[in-house]
Design a protein around this motif. Structure first.
Motif, PDB file in Angstrom:
ATOM      1  N   ASP A  64     -12.745 -33.243 -22.834  1.00  0.00           N
ATOM      2  CA  ASP A  64     -12.778 -31.831 -22.955  1.00  0.00           C
ATOM      3  C   ASP A  64     -13.583 -31.194 -23.912  1.00  0.00           C
ATOM      4  OD1 ASP A  64     -10.516 -32.662 -21.595  1.00  0.00           O
ATOM      5  OD2 ASP A  64      -9.029 -31.811 -22.767  1.00  0.00           O
ATOM      6  N   VAL A  65     -14.132 -31.874 -24.856  1.00  0.00           N
ATOM      7  CA  VAL A  65     -14.946 -31.582 -26.019  1.00  0.00           C
ATOM      8  C   VAL A  65     -16.148 -32.227 -26.016  1.00  0.00           C
ATOM      9  CG1 VAL A  65     -13.240 -30.659 -27.561  1.00  0.00           C
ATOM     10  CG2 VAL A  65     -13.808 -33.070 -27.721  1.00  0.00           C
ATOM     11  N   GLY A  66     -16.710 -32.617 -24.850  1.00  0.00           N
ATOM     12  CA  GLY A  66     -17.893 -33.300 -24.640  1.00  0.00           C
ATOM     13  C   GLY A  66     -18.024 -34.781 -24.797  1.00  0.00           C
ATOM     14  N   GLY A  67     -16.902 -35.393 -25.105  1.00  0.00           N
ATOM     15  CA  GLY A  67     -17.112 -36.788 -25.099  1.00  0.00           C
ATOM     16  C   GLY A  67     -16.855 -37.481 -23.837  1.00  0.00           C
ATOM     17  N   SER A  68     -16.371 -38.552 -23.632  1.00  0.00           N
ATOM     18  CA  SER A  68     -16.103 -39.099 -22.245  1.00  0.00           C
ATOM     19  C   SER A  68     -14.978 -40.080 -22.071  1.00  0.00           C
ATOM     20  CB  SER A  68     -17.547 -39.923 -22.012  1.00  0.00           C
ATOM     21  OG  SER A  68     -17.427 -41.103 -22.544  1.00  0.00           O
ATOM     22  N   GLN A  69     -14.605 -40.196 -20.730  1.00  0.00           N
ATOM     23  CA  GLN A  69     -13.487 -41.083 -20.624  1.00  0.00           C
ATOM     24  C   GLN A  69     -13.713 -42.415 -21.106  1.00  0.00           C
ATOM     25  OE1 GLN A  69     -10.379 -39.520 -19.717  1.00  0.00           O
ATOM     26  NE2 GLN A  69      -9.658 -41.592 -20.041  1.00  0.00           N
ATOM     27  N   THR A  70     -15.018 -43.036 -20.692  1.00  0.00           N
ATOM     28  CA  THR A  70     -15.407 -44.283 -21.050  1.00  0.00           C
ATOM     29  C   THR A  70     -15.030 -44.413 -22.857  1.00  0.00           C
ATOM     30  OG1 THR A  70     -17.175 -43.935 -19.633  1.00  0.00           O
ATOM     31  CG2 THR A  70     -17.309 -46.018 -21.247  1.00  0.00           C
ATOM     32  N   LEU A  71     -15.372 -43.361 -23.505  1.00  0.00           N
ATOM     33  CA  LEU A  71     -15.227 -43.599 -24.919  1.00  0.00           C
ATOM     34  C   LEU A  71     -13.638 -43.891 -25.290  1.00  0.00           C
ATOM     35  CD1 LEU A  71     -17.671 -41.186 -26.568  1.00  0.00           C
ATOM     36  CD2 LEU A  71     -17.873 -43.694 -26.314  1.00  0.00           C
ATOM     37  N   VAL A  72     -12.858 -42.803 -24.410  1.00  0.00           N
ATOM     38  CA  VAL A  72     -11.300 -42.772 -24.660  1.00  0.00           C
ATOM     39  C   VAL A  72     -10.744 -44.144 -24.210  1.00  0.00           C
ATOM     40  CG1 VAL A  72      -9.201 -41.590 -23.728  1.00  0.00           C
ATOM     41  CG2 VAL A  72     -11.358 -40.323 -24.668  1.00  0.00           C
ATOM     42  N   ASP A  73     -11.193 -44.511 -23.232  1.00  0.00           N
ATOM     43  CA  ASP A  73     -10.770 -46.015 -22.467  1.00  0.00           C
ATOM     44  C   ASP A  73     -10.948 -47.034 -23.654  1.00  0.00           C
ATOM     45  OD1 ASP A  73     -10.101 -44.563 -20.285  1.00  0.00           O
ATOM     46  OD2 ASP A  73     -11.650 -45.352 -18.916  1.00  0.00           O
ATOM     47  N   ALA A  74     -12.268 -47.086 -24.291  1.00  0.00           N
ATOM     48  CA  ALA A  74     -12.434 -48.033 -25.057  1.00  0.00           C
ATOM     49  C   ALA A  74     -11.519 -48.170 -26.629  1.00  0.00           C
ATOM     50  CB  ALA A  74     -14.093 -47.962 -25.593  1.00  0.00           C
ATOM     51  N   VAL A  75     -11.368 -46.625 -26.839  1.00  0.00           N
ATOM     52  CA  VAL A  75     -10.270 -46.445 -27.897  1.00  0.00           C
ATOM     53  C   VAL A  75      -9.031 -46.938 -27.527  1.00  0.00           C
ATOM     54  CG1 VAL A  75      -9.351 -44.918 -29.469  1.00  0.00           C
ATOM     55  CG2 VAL A  75     -11.890 -44.637 -28.960  1.00  0.00           C
ATOM     56  N   VAL A  76      -8.665 -46.611 -26.158  1.00  0.00           N
ATOM     57  CA  VAL A  76      -7.065 -47.018 -25.755  1.00  0.00           C
ATOM     58  C   VAL A  76      -6.936 -48.665 -25.568  1.00  0.00           C
ATOM     59  CG1 VAL A  76      -5.542 -46.887 -23.951  1.00  0.00           C
ATOM     60  CG2 VAL A  76      -6.673 -44.773 -24.853  1.00  0.00           C
ATOM     61  N   PRO A 107     -12.088 -25.508 -33.674  1.00  0.00           N
ATOM     62  CA  PRO A 107     -12.121 -23.964 -34.063  1.00  0.00           C
ATOM     63  C   PRO A 107     -10.796 -23.520 -34.475  1.00  0.00           C
ATOM     64  CG  PRO A 107     -11.977 -24.702 -31.545  1.00  0.00           C
ATOM     65  CD  PRO A 107     -12.233 -25.879 -32.425  1.00  0.00           C
ATOM     66  N   CYS A 108      -9.467 -23.947 -34.480  1.00  0.00           N
ATOM     67  CA  CYS A 108      -8.229 -23.565 -34.865  1.00  0.00           C
ATOM     68  C   CYS A 108      -7.185 -24.698 -34.689  1.00  0.00           C
ATOM     69  CB  CYS A 108      -7.843 -22.349 -34.111  1.00  0.00           C
ATOM     70  SG  CYS A 108      -7.499 -22.667 -32.335  1.00  0.00           S
ATOM     71  N   TYR A 109      -6.184 -24.540 -35.586  1.00  0.00           N
ATOM     72  CA  TYR A 109      -5.015 -25.849 -35.619  1.00  0.00           C
ATOM     73  C   TYR A 109      -4.561 -26.122 -34.050  1.00  0.00           C
ATOM     74  CZ  TYR A 109      -5.560 -25.544 -40.480  1.00  0.00           C
ATOM     75  OH  TYR A 109      -5.800 -25.417 -41.711  1.00  0.00           O
ATOM     76  N   SER A 110      -4.345 -25.106 -33.509  1.00  0.00           N
ATOM     77  CA  SER A 110      -3.573 -25.463 -31.966  1.00  0.00           C
ATOM     78  C   SER A 110      -4.787 -26.186 -31.140  1.00  0.00           C
ATOM     79  CB  SER A 110      -3.328 -24.076 -31.436  1.00  0.00           C
ATOM     80  OG  SER A 110      -4.274 -23.323 -30.976  1.00  0.00           O
ATOM     81  N   GLU A 111      -6.035 -26.283 -31.402  1.00  0.00           N
ATOM     82  CA  GLU A 111      -7.113 -26.827 -30.585  1.00  0.00           C
ATOM     83  C   GLU A 111      -7.273 -28.258 -31.055  1.00  0.00           C
ATOM     84  OE1 GLU A 111     -10.304 -24.631 -28.651  1.00  0.00           O
ATOM     85  OE2 GLU A 111      -9.039 -22.948 -28.842  1.00  0.00           O
ATOM     86  N   HIS A 112      -6.797 -28.720 -32.194  1.00  0.00           N
ATOM     87  CA  HIS A 112      -6.983 -29.882 -32.780  1.00  0.00           C
ATOM     88  C   HIS A 112      -6.599 -31.193 -32.038  1.00  0.00           C
ATOM     89  CE1 HIS A 112      -7.252 -33.162 -35.478  1.00  0.00           C
ATOM     90  NE2 HIS A 112      -7.992 -32.380 -36.434  1.00  0.00           N
ATOM     91  N   HIS A 113      -7.753 -32.150 -31.902  1.00  0.00           N
ATOM     92  CA  HIS A 113      -7.492 -33.308 -30.946  1.00  0.00           C
ATOM     93  C   HIS A 113      -6.147 -34.234 -31.368  1.00  0.00           C
ATOM     94  CE1 HIS A 113     -10.126 -34.184 -34.359  1.00  0.00           C
ATOM     95  NE2 HIS A 113      -9.934 -35.465 -34.331  1.00  0.00           N
ATOM     96  N   PHE A 114      -5.326 -33.899 -32.343  1.00  0.00           N
ATOM     97  CA  PHE A 114      -4.061 -34.419 -32.512  1.00  0.00           C
ATOM     98  C   PHE A 114      -3.432 -34.328 -31.178  1.00  0.00           C
ATOM     99  CE2 PHE A 114       0.374 -34.225 -33.409  1.00  0.00           C
ATOM    100  CZ  PHE A 114       0.613 -35.337 -33.829  1.00  0.00           C
TER     101      PHE A 114
END
Ligand code: 5GP
Length: 342
Positions: A228-240, A260-267
Motif C-alpha cells: 500500500d505504501v510502495g513496498g511489495s508483497q515479496t518483501l512482506v512474504d519474506a518478513v512473514v 502522515p498521521c497516527y491512524s495511517e501508521h503501519h502498526f
C-alpha cells in the motif's frame, strides 16, 4: 491513564543519545554553557514535526553535549533509571560507539562506559534488566562497519552477556546496505543478533530485499515494506516467512514525517496480520515521549482493549535477544504483575 504506566513493558528500540531527557539535557547544558545550546535544539515538542534531515541535525547537537566519559556515564544511568521509572522491566539499549579526539574518548571506552553505567544501575537495585546493541552508523561505510562488528564481537565474548547484538541505523538516505553486507554477515556468523533499520524511507526497496536475505533477527520501522505504501508483497512474504518481529515507533514516525498521521501508521497492517509487532520509543528525549505514552497512543488510535495491550506487552518478551532463562523469568514476572482486574 495509570494502566499504561503500571503495565510491565519491554523496550527494544531505544537509541541512547536520542533517549536523553529534558532534565539530563539541562545538566549537560550547565556543564557546557559555551556551546550555547538551547532545549529547542535537542527535542521536538508535541505538535511539531521535522524533516528527516532536521532530525539528524538534532542528534549532532546532542553529540556535542555528550562527548566525554563522564557525560556518557551520566546519560546512560539517567536513561536506564527513566525507563525503569516508566515501568520498563527489560530494555535493549543501542548506541553508536563514538571517538572524540578532543576529549580522548575512544570507541572502546565509549562502550565500556555505557556498560559500567548499566552495571551500576543493577548494583543500585534498579528494577530493570538491560542489554546492549552496538550500532553501526550506515553513513560511515564499509570499513567502520567492519571495525564496529569486531568491537561488538569482542565485547560479546568478554563480558557478562550484556552485549547481545548489532544495530544498523543512521541517515537512511545515505549509503547502501550492499557495502555493509560483509560486516553484517560476519556479525551474524559470530552469534550477534541483528536489529536493522529497514525501509524507513521509500527508496530502499532493493537494499531491503538484499538485507532480508541475511535474514535480520528484528526490523526497525519497516515503514515502506507493505504494498500500500510502495513496498511489495515479496518483501512482506519474506518478513512473514522468517517471522521477523518489527519494532514500531509511532511518535517518531509521525514527528519525523515518514508516516502522515497516527491512524495511517503501519502498526495496523502488521498487527491485523498477527505478525509480531513491538511498540517502542526510538528516541524518547528527541521525540518527547515515553513507552507508556506510546502504548496508550497505539491503544487509542487502533481501538485496543487493555487485554489487547497486555498481550502486546507480553508478546514482546519473545522478541527480545535475552537468553532463554531470562525470557522465562520475565514471563513469570508478567504473570506476577498482572492486575486482577483491568
Ligand atoms: P546514539 O547512537 O548516538 O546513541 O544515538 C543517536 C543515533 O542513533 C543517531 O545519530 C542515528 O545514527 C541513530 N538514530 C536515532 N534515531 C534514528 C532513526 O529514527 N532512524 C535512523 N535511521 N537512525 C536513528
Amino acid at each position: 491513564d495509570i494502566f499504561y504506566r503500571e503495565l510491565p513493558k519491554v523496550e527494544l528500540h531505544a537509541h541512547l543519545n536520542g533517549s536523553v531527557s529534558f532534565q539530563t539535557i539541562e545538566k549537560l547544558i550547565a556543564r557546557k554553557p559555551h556551546l550555547n545550546i538551547e532545549h529547542n535544539m535537542t527535542a521536538i515538542r508535541n505538535g511539531q514535526r521535522r524533516t528527516m534531515d532536521e532530525c539528524f541535525r538534532v542528534f549532532k547537537v546532542i553529540h556535542q553535549l555528550v562527548d566525554t566519559e563522564e557525560d556518557i556515564f551520566m546519560v546512560a544511568k539517567d536513561v536506564v533509571n527513566e525507563f525503569a521509572a516508566d515501568g520498563v522491566k527489560y530494555l535493549e539499549l543501542r548506541s553508536t560507539p563514538r571517538e572524540e579526539i578532543k576529549t580522548g574518548l575512544t570507541k572502546r571506552r565509549y562502550v565500556e562506559t555505557v556498560l559500567e553505567a548499566v552495571k551500576q544501575c543493577k548494583g543500585d537495585g534498579v528494577d530493570i534488566d538491560v542489554r546492549f546493541l552496538v550500532a553501526i552508523d550506515r553513513r560511515n561505510g564499509t570499513e567502520v562497519a567492519m571495525e564496529t562488528v569486531k568491537l561488538a564481537e569482542e565485547f560479546m565474548l568478554s563480558t557478562d552477556g550484556l552485549v547481545v547484538g548489532l544495530d544498523l541505523s543512521g541517515d537512511p538516505t545515505v549509503g547502501h546496505g550492499r557495502d555493509l553486507l560483509p560486516a553484517l554477515v560476519r556479525a551474524k556468523n559470530c552469534g550477534l543478533k541483528l536489529a536493522l533499520h529497514l525501509s524507513e524511507v521509500p527508496s530502499q526497496l532493493e537494499e531491503t530485499e538484499l538485507l532480508l536475505t541475511l535474514p535480520p533477527d528484528r526490523i526497525g520501522h519497516g515503514t515502506f515494506l507493505h504494498p500500500d505504501v510502495g513496498g511489495s508483497q515479496t518483501l512482506v512474504d519474506a518478513v512473514v516467512k522468517n517471522n521477523i518481529p518489527l519494532e514500531l515507533c509511532l511518535t517518531s514516525n509521525v514527528k519525523g514525517q515518514t508516516v502522515p498521521c497516527y491512524s495511517e501508521h503501519h502498526f495496523k497492517f502488521w498487527y491485523q496480520m498477527g505478525h509480531p509487532s513491538v511498540i517502542c520509543t526510538d528516541d524518547k528525549g528527541v521525540f518527547s515521549t515515553d513507552l507508556s505514552q506510546e502504548y496508550e497512543l497505539a491503544a487509542t488510535t487502533f481501538g485496543l482493549s487493555h487485554e489487547d495491550v497486555w498481550k502486546l506487552s507480553q508478546q514482546a518478551i519473545d522478541c527480545t535477544f535475552a537468553p532463554e532463562t531470562l525470557k522465562q523469568q520475565l514471563k513469570q514476572r508478567w504473570i506476577d504483575l498482572r492486575p486482577r482486574v483491568f
